[in-house]
Design an enzyme around this catalytic site. Structure first.
Site, PDB file in Angstrom:
ATOM      1  N   ASP A   1       7.488   1.173 107.355  1.00 56.25           N
ATOM      2  CA  ASP A   1       6.256   0.384 107.487  1.00 56.25           C
ATOM      3  C   ASP A   1       6.598  -1.100 107.670  1.00 56.25           C
ATOM      4  O   ASP A   1       5.707  -1.923 107.887  1.00 56.25           O
ATOM      5  CB  ASP A   1       5.285   0.628 106.326  1.00 56.25           C
ATOM      6  CG  ASP A   1       5.855   0.237 104.975  1.00 56.25           C
ATOM      7  OD1 ASP A   1       7.047  -0.115 104.901  1.00 56.25           O
ATOM      8  OD2 ASP A   1       5.093   0.284 103.985  1.00 56.25           O
ATOM      9  N   SER A   2       7.903  -1.420 107.637  1.00 57.40           N
ATOM     10  CA  SER A   2       8.361  -2.753 108.056  1.00 57.40           C
ATOM     11  C   SER A   2       7.885  -3.040 109.472  1.00 57.40           C
ATOM     12  O   SER A   2       7.905  -4.189 109.915  1.00 57.40           O
ATOM     13  CB  SER A   2       9.888  -2.842 107.982  1.00 57.40           C
ATOM     14  OG  SER A   2      10.480  -1.747 108.654  1.00 57.40           O
TER      15      SER A   2
ATOM     16  N   ASP B   1       7.582   6.404 106.955  1.00 61.81           N
ATOM     17  CA  ASP B   1       6.994   5.801 105.755  1.00 61.81           C
ATOM     18  C   ASP B   1       5.517   6.155 105.611  1.00 61.81           C
ATOM     19  O   ASP B   1       4.769   6.128 106.596  1.00 61.81           O
ATOM     20  CB  ASP B   1       7.094   4.271 105.838  1.00 61.81           C
ATOM     21  CG  ASP B   1       8.256   3.721 105.039  1.00 61.81           C
ATOM     22  OD1 ASP B   1       8.854   4.467 104.242  1.00 61.81           O
ATOM     23  OD2 ASP B   1       8.565   2.528 105.226  1.00 61.81           O
TER      24      ASP B   1
ATOM     25  N   LYS C   1       8.650   9.039 103.428  1.00 69.49           N
ATOM     26  CA  LYS C   1       9.162   8.175 102.355  1.00 69.49           C
ATOM     27  C   LYS C   1       7.980   7.469 101.719  1.00 69.49           C
ATOM     28  O   LYS C   1       7.067   7.040 102.416  1.00 69.49           O
ATOM     29  CB  LYS C   1      10.165   7.154 102.893  1.00 69.49           C
ATOM     30  CG  LYS C   1      10.640   6.153 101.835  1.00 69.49           C
ATOM     31  CD  LYS C   1      11.842   5.339 102.283  1.00 69.49           C
ATOM     32  CE  LYS C   1      11.539   4.164 103.156  1.00 69.49           C
ATOM     33  NZ  LYS C   1      10.614   3.178 102.553  1.00 69.49           N
TER      34      LYS C   1
ATOM     35  N   GLU D   1       6.924   4.733  98.216  1.00 69.52           N
ATOM     36  CA  GLU D   1       7.463   3.772  97.256  1.00 69.52           C
ATOM     37  C   GLU D   1       6.931   4.045  95.854  1.00 69.52           C
ATOM     38  O   GLU D   1       5.781   4.474  95.689  1.00 69.52           O
ATOM     39  CB  GLU D   1       7.056   2.348  97.670  1.00 69.52           C
ATOM     40  CG  GLU D   1       7.590   1.945  99.035  1.00 69.52           C
ATOM     41  CD  GLU D   1       7.175   0.533  99.447  1.00 69.52           C
ATOM     42  OE1 GLU D   1       6.565  -0.186  98.618  1.00 69.52           O
ATOM     43  OE2 GLU D   1       7.475   0.164 100.590  1.00 69.52           O
TER      44      GLU D   1
ATOM     45  N   GLU E   1      16.296  -0.617  97.105  1.00 67.37           N
ATOM     46  CA  GLU E   1      16.199  -1.886  97.838  1.00 67.37           C
ATOM     47  C   GLU E   1      16.338  -3.067  96.881  1.00 67.37           C
ATOM     48  O   GLU E   1      15.636  -3.150  95.858  1.00 67.37           O
ATOM     49  CB  GLU E   1      14.854  -1.958  98.574  1.00 67.37           C
ATOM     50  CG  GLU E   1      14.675  -3.278  99.323  1.00 67.37           C
ATOM     51  CD  GLU E   1      13.575  -3.279 100.368  1.00 67.37           C
ATOM     52  OE1 GLU E   1      12.957  -2.224 100.609  1.00 67.37           O
ATOM     53  OE2 GLU E   1      13.355  -4.356 100.954  1.00 67.37           O
TER      54      GLU E   1
END
Ligand code: KIV
Length: 275
Positions: free
Chosen positions: A44-45, A83, A113, A115, A182
């Site tokens: 999602d960057s 993401d 993925k 978080e 991270e």
């Protein structure tokens, strides 16, 4: 050979290091895949490096599906992980399963993925029970940038370090096949890596992880809004692109481009017949 979440787990057991890079489009995915990188992350960057947002908060499911499907078309061998964007899974276990399913069906991801730690373990379990492989993400979790007070290293103190270690164990227990670490100190990443049987993929977490991931614009020096300390620049593609764009402009002005070899021929006597 096509990589899967299973080959990821096997790689750790065999002591083989894993490589992962982000990609957000067909052309880049093809280049990354052909370079033999083990996994492609549609991160999602993309909200920052492709869409120009200041963080990842505004990224939508539609954004992720659109880019994931493009990357899937360019990916042959790499494991494709996509993401789950902000608020696509935090809201409920039900939302998490439905949205993970959309990333697989519409985005053609092979894994998702998400978080977070203990607060998302039920979500991870439910997604895994739906036969969708899940990669966790701990430490600096950019979707929590507002709660964390910025893009900062996580897990430096004893309590915070213990919490991240406990969360890594909990994610493994919940069925995650890998976990991204991270911006955590090298020594903590090493401790986590030796404490769990699933691979750790580090970004700003040192060489002790089982694998590494970078945002491709960072490693090619293409994104100038932020230059993370951990992102080694393997090529100066950004400045090469700028030079090429400027040379193109100058050749247009000078009448050098397009040259004869870039143009198409015809029987020019036809031109004389035109009125
Ligand atoms: O969104 C992303 O690119 C990521 C990586 C930084 C791990 O989550």
């Amino acid at each position: 050979m096509k990589n899967t979440s299973v080959t990821f787990r096997e790689a750790k057991a065999k002591g083989q290091k894993l490589s992962m890079l982000t990609a957000y489009d067909y052309t880049t995915a093809k280049l990354v895949d052909e370079a033999g990188i083990d996994a492609i992350l549609v991160g999602d960057s993309l909200g920052m490096v492709m869409l120009g947002y200041e963080d990842t908060i505004s990224v939508t499911m539609e954004d992720m599906i659109h880019h994931s499907a493009a990357v899937a078309r360019g990916t042959k061998n790499a494991l494709l992980i996509t993401d789950m964007p902000f608020m696509s899974y935090q809201t409920s276990v039900y939302d998490a399963v439905v949205n993970a399913g959309r990333l697989m069906k519409e985005g053609r991801a092979q894994a998702v993925k998400l978080e977070g730690g203990l607060e998302v373990c039920a979500h991870v379990k439910a997604i895994v029970n739906a036969s969708i492989p899940v990669c966790g993400h701990l430490g600096l979790t950019p979707q929590s940038v507002n709660a964390l007070g910025g893009f900062k290293v996580q897990g430096k103190g004893e309590e915070a370090a213990q919490r991240i270690l406990d969360e890594a164990r909990a994610l493994e227990e919940a069925g995650a096949f890998a976990v991204v670490l991270e911006c955590v100190p090298r020594a903590l990443a090493e401790k986590i890596t030796e404490s769990i049987s699933i691979p750790t993929i580090g970004i700003g977490a040192g060489a002790g992880c089982d694998g590494q991931v970078l945002v491709y614009q960072d490693m090619l020096a293409m994104y100038s809004d932020m230059a993370p300390k951990f992102a080694k620049q393997y090529a100066q593609v950004g400045s090469q692109m700028k030079q090429a764009f400027a040379a193109y402009k100058q050749e247009i002005i000078d009448g050098v481009f397009p040259a004869a070899e870039h143009t198409f021929k015809m029987d020019e006597t036809i031109i004389d017949k035109l009125y």
